[in-house]
Design a protein around this motif. Structure first.
Motif, PDB file in Angstrom:
ATOM      1  N   GLY A  52       0.825  -1.191   0.000  1.00 27.22           N
ATOM      2  CA  GLY A  52       0.000   0.000   0.000  1.00 27.22           C
ATOM      3  C   GLY A  52       0.862   1.244   0.000  1.00 27.22           C
ATOM      4  N   GLY A  53       0.238   2.374  -0.224  1.00 34.52           N
ATOM      5  CA  GLY A  53       0.965   3.632  -0.260  1.00 34.52           C
ATOM      6  C   GLY A  53       1.691   3.833  -1.571  1.00 34.52           C
ATOM      7  N   GLN A  54       2.579   4.818  -1.579  1.00 28.67           N
ATOM      8  CA  GLN A  54       3.320   5.150  -2.792  1.00 28.67           C
ATOM      9  C   GLN A  54       4.497   4.209  -2.992  1.00 28.67           C
ATOM     10  OE1 GLN A  54       4.460   9.243  -2.523  1.00 28.67           O
ATOM     11  NE2 GLN A  54       2.472   9.944  -3.228  1.00 28.67           N
ATOM     12  N   VAL A  55       4.734   3.860  -4.246  1.00 30.31           N
ATOM     13  CA  VAL A  55       5.870   3.013  -4.609  1.00 30.31           C
ATOM     14  C   VAL A  55       6.774   3.823  -5.525  1.00 30.31           C
ATOM     15  CG1 VAL A  55       6.619   0.883  -5.722  1.00 30.31           C
ATOM     16  CG2 VAL A  55       4.483   0.927  -4.429  1.00 30.31           C
ATOM     17  N   THR A  56       8.047   3.910  -5.155  1.00 31.13           N
ATOM     18  CA  THR A  56       9.035   4.654  -5.917  1.00 31.13           C
ATOM     19  C   THR A  56      10.130   3.699  -6.362  1.00 31.13           C
ATOM     20  OG1 THR A  56       8.606   6.624  -4.593  1.00 31.13           O
ATOM     21  CG2 THR A  56      10.662   6.579  -5.830  1.00 31.13           C
ATOM     22  N   ALA A  57      10.533   3.806  -7.625  1.00 30.45           N
ATOM     23  CA  ALA A  57      11.624   2.978  -8.138  1.00 30.45           C
ATOM     24  C   ALA A  57      12.894   3.817  -8.195  1.00 30.45           C
ATOM     25  CB  ALA A  57      11.289   2.450  -9.523  1.00 30.45           C
ATOM     26  N   LEU A  58      14.008   3.192  -7.856  1.00 30.14           N
ATOM     27  CA  LEU A  58      15.323   3.833  -7.943  1.00 30.14           C
ATOM     28  C   LEU A  58      16.128   3.120  -9.015  1.00 30.14           C
ATOM     29  CD1 LEU A  58      17.557   5.746  -6.946  1.00 30.14           C
ATOM     30  CD2 LEU A  58      18.095   4.036  -5.202  1.00 30.14           C
ATOM     31  N   VAL A  59      16.533   3.868 -10.040  1.00 33.54           N
ATOM     32  CA  VAL A  59      17.325   3.325 -11.137  1.00 33.54           C
ATOM     33  C   VAL A  59      18.740   3.870 -11.002  1.00 33.54           C
ATOM     34  CG1 VAL A  59      17.549   3.103 -13.630  1.00 33.54           C
ATOM     35  CG2 VAL A  59      15.282   3.326 -12.612  1.00 33.54           C
ATOM     36  N   VAL A  60      19.692   2.965 -10.813  1.00 34.23           N
ATOM     37  CA  VAL A  60      21.097   3.342 -10.640  1.00 34.23           C
ATOM     38  C   VAL A  60      21.885   2.712 -11.775  1.00 34.23           C
ATOM     39  CG1 VAL A  60      23.090   3.195  -9.115  1.00 34.23           C
ATOM     40  CG2 VAL A  60      20.810   3.391  -8.135  1.00 34.23           C
ATOM     41  N   GLY A  61      22.672   3.514 -12.497  1.00 38.25           N
ATOM     42  CA  GLY A  61      23.467   2.955 -13.584  1.00 38.25           C
ATOM     43  C   GLY A  61      24.066   4.020 -14.457  1.00 38.25           C
ATOM     44  N   SER A  62      24.503   3.610 -15.655  1.00 38.28           N
ATOM     45  CA  SER A  62      25.134   4.557 -16.566  1.00 38.28           C
ATOM     46  C   SER A  62      24.229   4.958 -17.730  1.00 38.28           C
ATOM     47  CB  SER A  62      26.446   3.979 -17.101  1.00 38.28           C
ATOM     48  OG  SER A  62      26.212   2.781 -17.793  1.00 38.28           O
ATOM     49  N   LYS A  63      23.311   4.098 -18.118  1.00 37.70           N
ATOM     50  CA  LYS A  63      22.358   4.418 -19.189  1.00 37.70           C
ATOM     51  C   LYS A  63      20.958   4.160 -18.648  1.00 37.70           C
ATOM     52  CE  LYS A  63      25.621   2.924 -22.693  1.00 37.70           C
ATOM     53  NZ  LYS A  63      25.928   1.902 -23.685  1.00 37.70           N
ATOM     54  N   THR A  64      20.449   5.107 -17.917  1.00 34.59           N
ATOM     55  CA  THR A  64      19.208   4.872 -17.183  1.00 34.59           C
ATOM     56  C   THR A  64      17.955   5.420 -17.870  1.00 34.59           C
ATOM     57  OG1 THR A  64      19.562   6.889 -15.918  1.00 34.59           O
ATOM     58  CG2 THR A  64      20.404   4.850 -14.975  1.00 34.59           C
ATOM     59  N   LYS A  65      18.109   6.193 -18.926  1.00 27.56           N
ATOM     60  CA  LYS A  65      16.943   6.821 -19.547  1.00 27.56           C
ATOM     61  C   LYS A  65      15.942   5.786 -20.069  1.00 27.56           C
ATOM     62  CE  LYS A  65      15.522  10.255 -22.887  1.00 27.56           C
ATOM     63  NZ  LYS A  65      15.923  11.211 -23.917  1.00 27.56           N
ATOM     64  N   GLN A  66      16.432   4.785 -20.804  1.00 33.38           N
ATOM     65  CA  GLN A  66      15.533   3.752 -21.350  1.00 33.38           C
ATOM     66  C   GLN A  66      14.853   2.964 -20.233  1.00 33.38           C
ATOM     67  OE1 GLN A  66      18.062   1.315 -23.720  1.00 33.38           O
ATOM     68  NE2 GLN A  66      17.932   2.618 -25.542  1.00 33.38           N
ATOM     69  N   ILE A  67      15.614   2.655 -19.198  1.00 36.45           N
ATOM     70  CA  ILE A  67      15.066   1.876 -18.082  1.00 36.45           C
ATOM     71  C   ILE A  67      13.997   2.690 -17.368  1.00 36.45           C
ATOM     72  CG2 ILE A  67      15.652   0.666 -15.953  1.00 36.45           C
ATOM     73  CD1 ILE A  67      16.910  -0.511 -18.555  1.00 36.45           C
ATOM     74  N   ALA A  68      14.268   3.968 -17.146  1.00 37.45           N
ATOM     75  CA  ALA A  68      13.300   4.835 -16.469  1.00 37.45           C
ATOM     76  C   ALA A  68      12.018   4.976 -17.288  1.00 37.45           C
ATOM     77  CB  ALA A  68      13.914   6.200 -16.203  1.00 37.45           C
ATOM     78  N   GLU A  69      12.145   5.052 -18.605  1.00 39.85           N
ATOM     79  CA  GLU A  69      10.961   5.138 -19.460  1.00 39.85           C
ATOM     80  C   GLU A  69      10.123   3.871 -19.372  1.00 39.85           C
ATOM     81  OE1 GLU A  69      12.423   6.103 -23.341  1.00 39.85           O
ATOM     82  OE2 GLU A  69      12.789   8.200 -22.806  1.00 39.85           O
ATOM     83  N   LYS A  70      10.783   2.711 -19.371  1.00 42.15           N
ATOM     84  CA  LYS A  70      10.054   1.439 -19.239  1.00 42.15           C
ATOM     85  C   LYS A  70       9.359   1.352 -17.886  1.00 42.15           C
ATOM     86  CE  LYS A  70      13.007  -1.191 -22.339  1.00 42.15           C
ATOM     87  NZ  LYS A  70      13.996  -2.263 -22.474  1.00 42.15           N
ATOM     88  N   LEU A  71      10.051   1.780 -16.846  1.00 45.13           N
ATOM     89  CA  LEU A  71       9.445   1.740 -15.512  1.00 45.13           C
ATOM     90  C   LEU A  71       8.281   2.712 -15.401  1.00 45.13           C
ATOM     91  CD1 LEU A  71      12.491   1.436 -13.116  1.00 45.13           C
ATOM     92  CD2 LEU A  71      10.597  -0.147 -13.339  1.00 45.13           C
ATOM     93  N   GLY A  72       8.399   3.850 -16.062  1.00 42.02           N
ATOM     94  CA  GLY A  72       7.316   4.840 -16.029  1.00 42.02           C
ATOM     95  C   GLY A  72       6.018   4.319 -16.611  1.00 42.02           C
ATOM     96  N   LYS A  73       6.112   3.334 -17.497  1.00 44.72           N
ATOM     97  CA  LYS A  73       4.917   2.748 -18.108  1.00 44.72           C
ATOM     98  C   LYS A  73       4.302   1.634 -17.262  1.00 44.72           C
ATOM     99  CE  LYS A  73       6.626   3.764 -22.718  1.00 44.72           C
ATOM    100  NZ  LYS A  73       7.174   3.202 -23.964  1.00 44.72           N
ATOM    101  N   SER A  74       5.045   1.157 -16.267  1.00 38.66           N
ATOM    102  CA  SER A  74       4.531   0.047 -15.455  1.00 38.66           C
ATOM    103  C   SER A  74       3.510   0.549 -14.445  1.00 38.66           C
ATOM    104  CB  SER A  74       5.680  -0.677 -14.745  1.00 38.66           C
ATOM    105  OG  SER A  74       6.284   0.178 -13.816  1.00 38.66           O
ATOM    106  N   THR A  75       2.595  -0.312 -14.102  1.00 31.24           N
ATOM    107  CA  THR A  75       1.546   0.060 -13.161  1.00 31.24           C
ATOM    108  C   THR A  75       2.050  -0.091 -11.728  1.00 31.24           C
ATOM    109  OG1 THR A  75       0.689  -2.195 -13.162  1.00 31.24           O
ATOM    110  CG2 THR A  75      -0.297  -0.661 -14.717  1.00 31.24           C
ATOM    111  N   GLY A  76       1.541   0.732 -10.874  1.00 27.89           N
ATOM    112  CA  GLY A  76       1.851   0.638  -9.460  1.00 27.89           C
ATOM    113  C   GLY A  76       2.927   1.596  -8.981  1.00 27.89           C
ATOM    114  N   LEU A  77       3.590   2.294  -9.892  1.00 26.09           N
ATOM    115  CA  LEU A  77       4.659   3.216  -9.492  1.00 26.09           C
ATOM    116  C   LEU A  77       4.135   4.641  -9.372  1.00 26.09           C
ATOM    117  CD1 LEU A  77       7.908   2.327 -11.462  1.00 26.09           C
ATOM    118  CD2 LEU A  77       7.513   2.206  -9.030  1.00 26.09           C
ATOM    119  N   SER A  78       4.591   5.333  -8.344  1.00 24.67           N
ATOM    120  CA  SER A  78       4.258   6.744  -8.186  1.00 24.67           C
ATOM    121  C   SER A  78       5.300   7.633  -8.855  1.00 24.67           C
ATOM    122  CB  SER A  78       4.181   7.118  -6.705  1.00 24.67           C
ATOM    123  OG  SER A  78       3.217   6.336  -6.061  1.00 24.67           O
ATOM    124  N   LYS A  79       6.576   7.262  -8.692  1.00 25.13           N
ATOM    125  CA  LYS A  79       7.646   8.040  -9.320  1.00 25.13           C
ATOM    126  C   LYS A  79       8.883   7.174  -9.511  1.00 25.13           C
ATOM    127  CE  LYS A  79       8.365  10.256  -4.933  1.00 25.13           C
ATOM    128  NZ  LYS A  79       8.430  11.492  -4.221  1.00 25.13           N
TER     129      LYS A  79
END
Length: 137
Positions: A52-79
Motif C-alpha cells: 500500500g501507499g506510494q511506490v518509488t523505483a530507484l534506477v542506478v546505472g550509466s544508461k538509465t533513460k531507457q530503463i526509467a521510461e520502461k518503468l514509467g509505463k509500469s503500473t503501481g509506481l508513483s515516481k
C-alpha cells in the motif's frame, strides 16, 4: 466482574489499521543491465504495491533513460528516481549502490525498501539495513 485492561486506550490515539497503508511508502531498487530491465523488478514492484501507499523505483546505472521510461509505463509506481554516472556505477557494485539508496532514504524517508531477490539485491539490502540500523526481512 472483571475490567478490561484496554479500557483506557482510546482509538483516537492510534491510527486505524485501514488507514495505516496511507502512511506507507516503498522504495524499490530497479535491477537492469543498462539496456534491459530485469523482469523480476516488476514482480518486486507488484509486491510493494500490495503493501500500500506510494511506490518509488530507484534506477542506478550509466544508461538509465531507457530503463526509467520502461518503468514509467509500469503500473503501481508513483515516481522514478534516477542516479546516473558512467564510472561510479560500473559493474553495479554494492559499495557504489548502497550510498545512493541511503541518500534516497534520508531524503524521502521511505517506510519500506525492497529489491529483487537476486545477487545485487541480496548484497545491497543487508548493507543498507546495517547503515540504517534496521533488520532486513
Amino acid at each position: 466482574m472483571q475490567r478490561s485492561v484496554f479500557k483506557n486506550f482510546t482509538s483516537s490515539r492510534f491510527l486505524p489499521l485501514s488507514t495505516c497503508y496511507k502512511c506507507a511508502s516503498t522504495l524499490v531498487l530497479a535491477e537492469h543491465n543498462n539496456n534491459e530491465l530485469n523482469p523480476i523488478t516488476l514482480n518486486t514492484i507488484s509486491a510493494a504495491a500490495q503493501i500500500g501507499g506510494q511506490v518509488t523505483a530507484l534506477v542506478v546505472g550509466s544508461k538509465t533513460k531507457q530503463i526509467a521510461e520502461k518503468l514509467g509505463k509500469s503500473t503501481g509506481l508513483s515516481k522514478v528516481l534516477i542516479a546516473e554516472d558512467d564510472k561510479a556505477f560500473e559493474g553495479f557494485l554494492p559499495e557504489a549502490i548502497t550510498p545512493v539508496v541511503i541518500a534516497a532514504q534520508k531524503q524521502f524517508n521511505f517506510s519500506h525498501i525492497m529489491a529483487p531477490a537476486t545477487a545485487i539485491g541480496k548484497s545491497v539490502l543487508p548493507r543498507v539495513a546495517a547503515l540504517l540500523g534496521n533488520y532486513k526481512v
